[in-house]
Write an enzyme that holds these catalytic residues in place. Structure first.
Site, PDB file in Angstrom:
ATOM      1  CG  ASP A 143      -2.217   0.616   1.083  1.00 33.10           C
ATOM      2  OD1 ASP A 143      -2.249   1.851   1.009  1.00 33.10           O
ATOM      3  OD2 ASP A 143      -3.240  -0.087   1.005  1.00 33.10           O
ATOM      4  CG  HIS A 176      -5.126   3.824   0.983  1.00 33.19           C
ATOM      5  ND1 HIS A 176      -4.867   2.481   0.823  1.00 33.19           N
ATOM      6  CD2 HIS A 176      -6.365   4.028   0.450  1.00 33.19           C
ATOM      7  CE1 HIS A 176      -5.884   1.906   0.207  1.00 33.19           C
ATOM      8  NE2 HIS A 176      -6.808   2.816  -0.037  1.00 33.19           N
ATOM      9  CB  SER A 333      -9.158   0.416   0.289  1.00 41.73           C
ATOM     10  OG  SER A 333      -8.629   0.677  -0.975  1.00 41.73           O
TER      11      SER A 333
END
Length: 394
Positions: A143, A176, A333
């Site tokens: 990620d 994220h 996600s």
């Protein structure tokens, strides 16, 4: 070079937009890049072959990297701005010296918009955690970077690696990856914060994605993702969490197939507004995940009528964010992160589970959404109970 980040743009789209992005993206994602895979068994002949290919096709070498898990030496060539990229790639793929040639493509994170911590109860992970916590299971979060010093993630990150050029400076500030890691394995700090699905899992934080200021969301490239996946396989990951989507990618497909052959379970975010689940969610054996809301409801795309969809919490879910805070975020996600946590619980119980048996187990024990026989909400307790030979988890 140190490990890097997570975005990929079709190099054939050379335009004013791509020229603007060139200043924002690292070296691993520039317009006109072609990744060429050569057999590493060439040994001393590799350098000669690389130079010959550059001369024969009128390209310049921009970088190279070894993928040990699939025994390939990858060379990244930079084509001229006016070169017909698809034709060039097609010619290279017919070259007997080349194992595989493709454009360096763009991938992006599925979600990241800030939005009650309903996730664990909805999928009955809170009940499953009474007997299994994912202890010792190695989950690779491929990620953006992760805020390793976050109170909720302290001592949860056993390895941090960067594959994005210049990505070290922003590693701990990336949103994220920090949120994904928290949903999988966060712990409460003095009863403050939130508890991840598998709080005793061991997180490998591998940065292959970055933020492009022009787009405001995490991006990755074929180049960085290939290096990250290869690294995760070599580092002993048991689960790969790929909270991203992009175009079909031959090199990444090869690496993911190899990971599954080695018993690694791959979980991916599915596209929620497209005609198909996206890549890598579309690959056989990969657990593709869509997001549900606090009511356990999901807006299913058309493709879910043809392919069974695994569903997990992903609308306004609470997780860790850079620094020492928490926030609400939405996207598949984060649904994928919930499922990676559930997989860690299952692997603690039975480390010999394969990708296919894990997927079959989740499908068999999921709770079908009302009026839909092709989508099921993950049930961690039912899955763990079935694995233990019981009606439900202890």
């Amino acid at each position: 070079m140190r490990p890097i980040a997570f975005a990929a743009l079709l190099a054939s789209c050379a335009s004013a937009t791509s020229q603007t992005r060139a200043a924002l993206d690292p070296r691993q994602l520039q317009p006109g890049q072609i990744i060429v895979a050569l057999a590493s068994s060439l040994g001393k002949d590799l350098l000669a072959v690389r130079r010959a290919l550059a001369a024969d096709y009128g390209v310049v070498e921009a970088g190279n990297f070894l993928l040990g898990s699939v025994a390939l030496e990858c060379v990244v060539f930079q084509a001229a701005a006016d070169a017909p990229l698809p034709e060039l790639v097609e010619r290279m793929n017919r070259d007997p010296r080349v194992r595989l040639a493709q454009a360096n493509q763009v991938f992006h994170g599925e979600g990241g918009e800030p939005g009650l911590s309903y996730g664990a109860p909805q999928i009955r992970a809170d009940a499953a955690r009474r007997s299994r916590t994912g202890k010792g299971v190695r989950v690779a979060v491929i990620d953006t970077g992760v805020s390793v010093a976050h109170p909720g993630l302290r001592d949860r990150i056993v390895l941090a690696q960067n594959f994005v050029e210049g990505g070290e400076t922003s590693f701990a500030r990336d949103l994220h990856g920090t949120a994904v890691a928290g949903l999988i394995a966060a712990r409460r700090d003095d009863r403050v914060g939130m508890l991840g699905i598998a709080p005793d899992a061991r997180i490998l934080a591998i940065k292959a994605c970055w933020y492009a200021r022009a787009e405001g969301r995490a991006l990755c490239s074929s180049w960085t993702l290939a290096k990250a996946i290869d690294f995760a396989v070599g580092a002993g990951a048991q689960v790969l969490n790929l909270s991203l989507t992009g175009p079909d990618d031959a090199l990444l497909r090869l690496l993911i197939d190899k990971a599954q052959e080695r018993g690694i379970v791959v979980v991916a975010a599915a596209a929620e507004d497209a005609k198909g689940p996206g890549f890598p969610a579309s690959l056989p054996g990969v657990i593709a995940v869509l997001s549900s809301d606090a009511r356990g409801e999901a807006r299913l795309p058309d493709w879910a009528a043809r392919t069974f969809a695994v569903v997990a919490p992903g609308v306004d879910v609470l997780s860790t964010v850079p620094g020492d805070g928490y926030d609400f975020l939405s996207g598949s996600s984060f649904a994928a992160a919930h499922v990676s946590g559930v997989v860690a619980l299952l692997l603690e119980e039975n480390p010999r589970l394969t990708a296919l048996t894990t997927l079959d187990l989740l499908k068999a024990t999921s709770r079908l959404l009302p009026g839909n026989s092709r989508a099921g909400l993950v049930d961690a307790c039912a899955a763990l109970g079935k694995l233990m030979g019981a009606a439900s988890c202890p």
